[in-house]
Write an enzyme that holds these catalytic residues in place. Sequence first.
Site, PDB file in Angstrom:
ATOM      1  N   ASP A 243       0.844  -1.192   0.000  1.00 58.82           N
ATOM      2  CA  ASP A 243       0.000   0.000   0.000  1.00 58.82           C
ATOM      3  C   ASP A 243       0.879   1.240   0.000  1.00 58.82           C
ATOM      4  OD1 ASP A 243      -1.817   2.215   1.067  1.00 58.82           O
ATOM      5  OD2 ASP A 243      -3.233   0.552   0.963  1.00 58.82           O
TER       6      ASP A 243
ATOM      7  N   ASP B 159       4.241   1.549  -4.194  1.00 58.73           N
ATOM      8  CA  ASP B 159       3.310   1.942  -5.256  1.00 58.73           C
ATOM      9  C   ASP B 159       3.162   0.803  -6.252  1.00 58.73           C
ATOM     10  OD1 ASP B 159       1.927   3.211  -7.308  1.00 58.73           O
ATOM     11  OD2 ASP B 159       3.130   5.036  -7.223  1.00 58.73           O
ATOM     12  N   ILE B 160       1.931   0.512  -6.662  1.00 51.68           N
ATOM     13  CA  ILE B 160       1.738  -0.507  -7.697  1.00 51.68           C
ATOM     14  C   ILE B 160       2.391  -0.101  -9.013  1.00 51.68           C
ATOM     15  CG2 ILE B 160      -0.374  -1.462  -6.707  1.00 51.68           C
ATOM     16  CD1 ILE B 160      -1.941   0.125  -8.853  1.00 51.68           C
TER      17      ILE B 160
ATOM     18  N   ALA C  39      -6.387   1.829  -5.647  1.00 50.18           N
ATOM     19  CA  ALA C  39      -7.058   2.761  -6.556  1.00 50.18           C
ATOM     20  C   ALA C  39      -7.370   4.057  -5.832  1.00 50.18           C
ATOM     21  CB  ALA C  39      -8.373   2.160  -7.080  1.00 50.18           C
TER      22      ALA C  39
ATOM     23  N   THR D 247     -15.673  -1.348  -9.943  1.00 55.48           N
ATOM     24  CA  THR D 247     -16.877  -0.676  -9.441  1.00 55.48           C
ATOM     25  C   THR D 247     -18.028  -0.760 -10.431  1.00 55.48           C
ATOM     26  OG1 THR D 247     -17.752   1.511  -8.843  1.00 55.48           O
ATOM     27  CG2 THR D 247     -15.933   1.477 -10.373  1.00 55.48           C
ATOM     28  N   ASP D 248     -19.247  -0.630  -9.915  1.00 50.55           N
ATOM     29  CA  ASP D 248     -20.417  -0.580 -10.799  1.00 50.55           C
ATOM     30  C   ASP D 248     -20.498   0.732 -11.565  1.00 50.55           C
ATOM     31  OD1 ASP D 248     -21.074   1.077  -8.671  1.00 50.55           O
ATOM     32  OD2 ASP D 248     -22.957   0.070  -8.179  1.00 50.55           O
ATOM     33  N   GLU D 249     -19.733   1.737 -11.140  1.00 55.91           N
ATOM     34  CA  GLU D 249     -19.823   3.054 -11.778  1.00 55.91           C
ATOM     35  C   GLU D 249     -19.329   3.044 -13.223  1.00 55.91           C
ATOM     36  OE1 GLU D 249     -18.803   6.494  -9.465  1.00 55.91           O
ATOM     37  OE2 GLU D 249     -18.938   5.371  -7.599  1.00 55.91           O
TER      38      GLU D 249
ATOM     39  N   TYR E 115     -13.281   9.480 -12.207  1.00 60.51           N
ATOM     40  CA  TYR E 115     -13.030   8.258 -11.436  1.00 60.51           C
ATOM     41  C   TYR E 115     -13.507   7.019 -12.182  1.00 60.51           C
ATOM     42  CZ  TYR E 115     -14.208   4.452  -8.260  1.00 60.51           C
ATOM     43  OH  TYR E 115     -14.354   3.207  -7.701  1.00 60.51           O
TER      44      TYR E 115
ATOM     45  N   LYS F 104     -11.385   3.823 -13.824  1.00 57.58           N
ATOM     46  CA  LYS F 104     -11.603   2.419 -13.482  1.00 57.58           C
ATOM     47  C   LYS F 104     -12.004   1.607 -14.710  1.00 57.58           C
ATOM     48  CE  LYS F 104     -11.467   0.518 -10.117  1.00 57.58           C
ATOM     49  NZ  LYS F 104     -10.324  -0.255  -9.517  1.00 57.58           N
TER      50      LYS F 104
ATOM     51  N   ARG G 245     -23.331  17.717  -7.221  1.00 56.11           N
ATOM     52  CA  ARG G 245     -22.014  17.673  -7.845  1.00 56.11           C
ATOM     53  C   ARG G 245     -22.167  17.489  -9.357  1.00 56.11           C
ATOM     54  NH1 ARG G 245     -20.168  11.873  -5.349  1.00 56.11           N
ATOM     55  NH2 ARG G 245     -21.115  10.488  -6.883  1.00 56.11           N
TER      56      ARG G 245
END
Length: 353
Positions: free
Chosen positions: A31, A56-57, A80, A131-133, A157, A161, A289
């Site tokens: 992390d 860092d990844i 993320a 994510t579902d977003e 965002y 993703k 927003r």
Amino acid sequence: MILVTGGAGFIGANFVQDWLRTGPEPVLNLDKLTYAGNLQNLHGLPPDRHIFVRGDIGDEGLVAELLRRHSVRAVVNFAAESHVDRSIHGPEDFIQTNVVGTFRLLQAVRQYWSSLPEPTRSQFRFLHVSTDEVYGSLGPDDPPFRETNRYEPNSPYSASKAGSDHLVRAYHHTYGLPVLTTNCSNNYGPFQFPEKLIPLVIHRAVNGQPLPIYGDGKNVRDWLYVGDHCAAIRMVLSGGRVGETYNIGAGTERSNIELVESLCAILDEQKPRPDGQTYRQQISFVADRPGHDRRYAIDSSKLVRELNWRPRETFQSGLRKTVNWYLENKSWVNNEVASGAYRTWIERQYGAS
């Protein structure tokens, strides 16, 4: 052992704790410890079964060395940037971590996986948590998102993703990397950074501050208790079909105003206001927003059908557990909100109070 990236953040830390609690296999935890990562989330984990590395990844060399040195047999990628509001104000960080970082992680993992002997190579897995977003926004009468829905991300965002999801898919189809992808609905539970709605409301309510709700409060989300999410990821990692995507949701759609009113009702019972009034009086509607998606809902039937997963928590039981955790862990919350950077962020989003 398995490598968990982003394992000091909200969902990652819950997963690490769940993993160590439910089986003997150790965890290598990588992390970067940005603002949302917190070593307190990992307090008390057994040092002989949990190895933490700050990194860092996007550091291919570091990831490659960790994979090799610890003979990693699976990677679960939580790392993320994940807050829509922050992505609106600072999208570059999201592209760097979620797209470029995932690409570099995949590069290191592919090289390591390619070097493994059989049968270790065939048994290796890379599970990418999304994510579902990425699916965009639903109308009030639209069916819930399925794995076959096309991607229509509406925020920096969710776009970042979506980009990471596509990279993971491409590395499977181009190079044969044995990947799995999960797309979850809104998580809640212990250790969630108090910029997100549920911990934000709990913290502000007990401190006598306004409870900000965007727009008309009728934006709808499918709320998933983090412990149920962790159980689903374990099942996908052990039994999911390589190359497949699995949606994870609890089927508990609630509007934001319904959610906040439910939180207020629990707080009225668990920690009544000194004046005897309801916490609902603190609700305050603020400007919406930009690009706020109206509704998310997840169809988890594939996961239920193939792996027999079902959420254990109802909306009310999960919400009560969450409220109780935050009330019992005030020092954790206070440490998170003590920084000037956090206060500046809240004032920027919702105004001083």
